[in-house]
Design a protein around this motif. Sequence first.
Motif, PDB file in Angstrom:
ATOM      1  N   UNK A 106       2.216  -4.789  11.305  1.00 51.97           N
ATOM      2  CA  UNK A 106       1.620  -4.525  10.000  1.00 51.97           C
ATOM      3  C   UNK A 106       2.065  -3.149   9.526  1.00 51.97           C
ATOM      4  N   UNK A 107       2.347  -3.032   8.255  1.00 48.33           N
ATOM      5  CA  UNK A 107       2.790  -1.761   7.696  1.00 48.33           C
ATOM      6  C   UNK A 107       1.646  -0.765   7.564  1.00 48.33           C
ATOM      7  N   UNK A 108       1.990   0.533   7.416  1.00 44.00           N
ATOM      8  CA  UNK A 108       0.974   1.587   7.262  1.00 44.00           C
ATOM      9  C   UNK A 108       0.314   1.480   5.891  1.00 44.00           C
ATOM     10  N   UNK A 109      -0.944   1.948   5.811  1.00 45.28           N
ATOM     11  CA  UNK A 109      -1.664   1.967   4.546  1.00 45.28           C
ATOM     12  C   UNK A 109      -1.132   3.117   3.706  1.00 45.28           C
ATOM     13  N   UNK A 110      -0.946   2.903   2.445  1.00 48.21           N
ATOM     14  CA  UNK A 110      -0.433   3.934   1.552  1.00 48.21           C
ATOM     15  C   UNK A 110      -1.483   4.999   1.247  1.00 48.21           C
ATOM     16  N   UNK A 111      -1.031   6.129   0.676  1.00 47.61           N
ATOM     17  CA  UNK A 111      -1.958   7.218   0.327  1.00 47.61           C
ATOM     18  C   UNK A 111      -2.775   6.834  -0.893  1.00 47.61           C
ATOM     19  N   UNK A 112      -4.008   7.355  -0.941  1.00 45.56           N
ATOM     20  CA  UNK A 112      -4.875   7.071  -2.070  1.00 45.56           C
ATOM     21  C   UNK A 112      -4.452   7.950  -3.237  1.00 45.56           C
ATOM     22  N   UNK A 113      -4.504   7.431  -4.425  1.00 42.10           N
ATOM     23  CA  UNK A 113      -4.139   8.192  -5.615  1.00 42.10           C
ATOM     24  C   UNK A 113      -5.201   9.197  -5.998  1.00 42.10           C
ATOM     25  N   UNK A 114      -4.833  10.152  -6.852  1.00 37.17           N
ATOM     26  CA  UNK A 114      -5.787  11.181  -7.284  1.00 37.17           C
ATOM     27  C   UNK A 114      -6.730  10.613  -8.340  1.00 37.17           C
ATOM     28  N   UNK A 115      -7.941  11.192  -8.392  1.00 35.35           N
ATOM     29  CA  UNK A 115      -8.945  10.757  -9.359  1.00 35.35           C
ATOM     30  C   UNK A 115      -8.639  11.399 -10.703  1.00 35.35           C
TER      31      UNK A 115
END
Length: 106
Positions: free
Chosen positions: A61-70
Amino acid sequence: MKYSLLLTALLSISALTACEKKETVVVPPATVAPEASTTVVVPAPVAVPGPAGAPGATGATGDTGMQGTTGSTGSTGMPGSTGDTGATGATGSTGSTVIVVPEEKK
Protein backbone atom coordinates in the motif's frame (compact mmCIF):
# COMPACT_ATOMS: atom_id res chain seq x y z
CA MET A 1 -58.15 1.23 -70.90
CA LYS A 2 -57.66 0.11 -67.32
CA TYR A 3 -57.83 -3.60 -68.23
CA SER A 4 -55.62 -3.30 -71.29
CA LEU A 5 -52.78 -1.79 -69.24
CA LEU A 6 -53.14 -4.54 -66.64
CA LEU A 7 -53.12 -7.25 -69.34
CA THR A 8 -50.01 -5.74 -70.97
CA ALA A 9 -48.18 -5.65 -67.63
CA LEU A 10 -49.03 -9.29 -66.88
CA LEU A 11 -47.92 -10.45 -70.35
CA SER A 12 -44.59 -8.57 -70.07
CA ILE A 13 -43.92 -10.11 -66.65
CA SER A 14 -44.61 -13.62 -67.91
CA ALA A 15 -42.41 -13.05 -70.99
CA LEU A 16 -39.51 -11.90 -68.84
CA THR A 17 -39.77 -14.88 -66.48
CA ALA A 18 -39.84 -17.33 -69.37
CA CYS A 19 -36.34 -16.36 -70.52
CA GLU A 20 -33.58 -18.78 -69.59
CA LYS A 21 -30.22 -17.69 -68.30
CA LYS A 22 -27.06 -19.30 -69.58
CA GLU A 23 -25.11 -21.18 -66.97
CA THR A 24 -21.71 -19.74 -66.20
CA VAL A 25 -19.05 -22.38 -65.60
CA VAL A 26 -15.87 -21.27 -63.90
CA VAL A 27 -12.87 -23.48 -64.69
CA PRO A 28 -10.02 -23.23 -62.17
CA PRO A 29 -6.57 -22.68 -63.66
CA ALA A 30 -4.38 -25.73 -64.07
CA THR A 31 -1.78 -26.30 -61.39
CA VAL A 32 1.85 -26.70 -62.33
CA ALA A 33 3.76 -29.55 -60.69
CA PRO A 34 7.05 -28.45 -59.05
CA GLU A 35 10.22 -29.57 -60.71
CA ALA A 36 12.39 -32.19 -59.03
CA SER A 37 15.32 -29.82 -58.60
CA THR A 38 13.22 -27.19 -56.80
CA THR A 39 14.36 -26.16 -53.33
CA VAL A 40 11.84 -26.93 -50.61
CA VAL A 41 11.21 -24.01 -48.23
CA VAL A 42 10.49 -25.05 -44.66
CA PRO A 43 8.30 -22.51 -42.80
CA ALA A 44 9.78 -20.87 -39.71
CA PRO A 45 8.57 -22.28 -36.39
CA VAL A 46 5.67 -20.39 -34.85
CA ALA A 47 5.79 -19.59 -31.14
CA VAL A 48 2.70 -20.89 -29.39
CA PRO A 49 1.94 -19.40 -25.97
CA GLY A 50 1.80 -21.82 -23.07
CA PRO A 51 -0.71 -21.91 -20.22
CA ALA A 52 -1.07 -18.84 -18.03
CA GLY A 53 1.01 -18.74 -14.86
CA ALA A 54 -0.16 -18.06 -11.32
CA PRO A 55 -1.01 -14.42 -10.51
CA GLY A 56 1.65 -12.34 -8.80
CA ALA A 57 1.55 -11.10 -5.21
CA THR A 58 -0.34 -7.93 -4.33
CA GLY A 59 1.82 -4.82 -4.12
CA ALA A 60 2.40 -2.81 -0.94
CA THR A 61 0.00 0.00 0.00
CA GLY A 62 1.27 3.47 -0.82
CA ASP A 63 2.04 6.15 1.80
CA THR A 64 -0.68 8.61 2.84
CA GLY A 65 -0.21 12.05 1.34
CA MET A 66 0.29 15.26 3.35
CA GLN A 67 -2.75 17.15 4.54
CA GLY A 68 -3.39 20.47 2.83
CA THR A 69 -3.36 23.82 4.63
CA THR A 70 -6.57 25.31 6.04
CA GLY A 71 -7.92 28.34 4.23
CA SER A 72 -8.21 31.76 5.86
CA THR A 73 -11.46 33.10 7.32
CA GLY A 74 -13.44 35.36 5.05
CA SER A 75 -14.03 39.04 5.83
CA THR A 76 -17.13 40.19 7.74
CA GLY A 77 -19.88 41.66 5.63
CA MET A 78 -20.99 45.29 5.78
CA PRO A 79 -23.93 46.06 8.14
CA GLY A 80 -27.22 46.83 6.45
CA SER A 81 -28.72 50.31 6.49
CA THR A 82 -31.72 51.15 8.68
CA GLY A 83 -34.99 51.49 6.84
CA ASP A 84 -36.88 54.78 6.51
CA THR A 85 -39.59 55.64 9.03
CA GLY A 86 -43.05 55.43 7.58
CA ALA A 87 -45.27 58.48 7.13
CA THR A 88 -47.72 59.37 9.91
CA GLY A 89 -51.31 58.53 9.11
CA ALA A 90 -54.02 61.23 8.78
CA THR A 91 -56.10 62.04 11.82
CA GLY A 92 -59.65 60.71 11.60
CA SER A 93 -62.68 62.98 11.70
CA THR A 94 -64.72 63.31 14.85
CA GLY A 95 -67.68 60.95 14.77
CA SER A 96 -71.26 61.70 15.77
CA THR A 97 -72.91 60.08 18.77
CA VAL A 98 -75.88 57.80 18.15
CA ILE A 99 -78.36 57.20 20.93
CA VAL A 100 -80.57 54.15 20.67
CA VAL A 101 -83.82 54.36 22.61
CA PRO A 102 -85.25 50.99 23.64
CA GLU A 103 -88.88 50.26 22.92
CA GLU A 104 -91.43 50.25 25.66
CA LYS A 105 -92.76 46.86 26.67
CA LYS A 106 -96.51 46.47 26.91
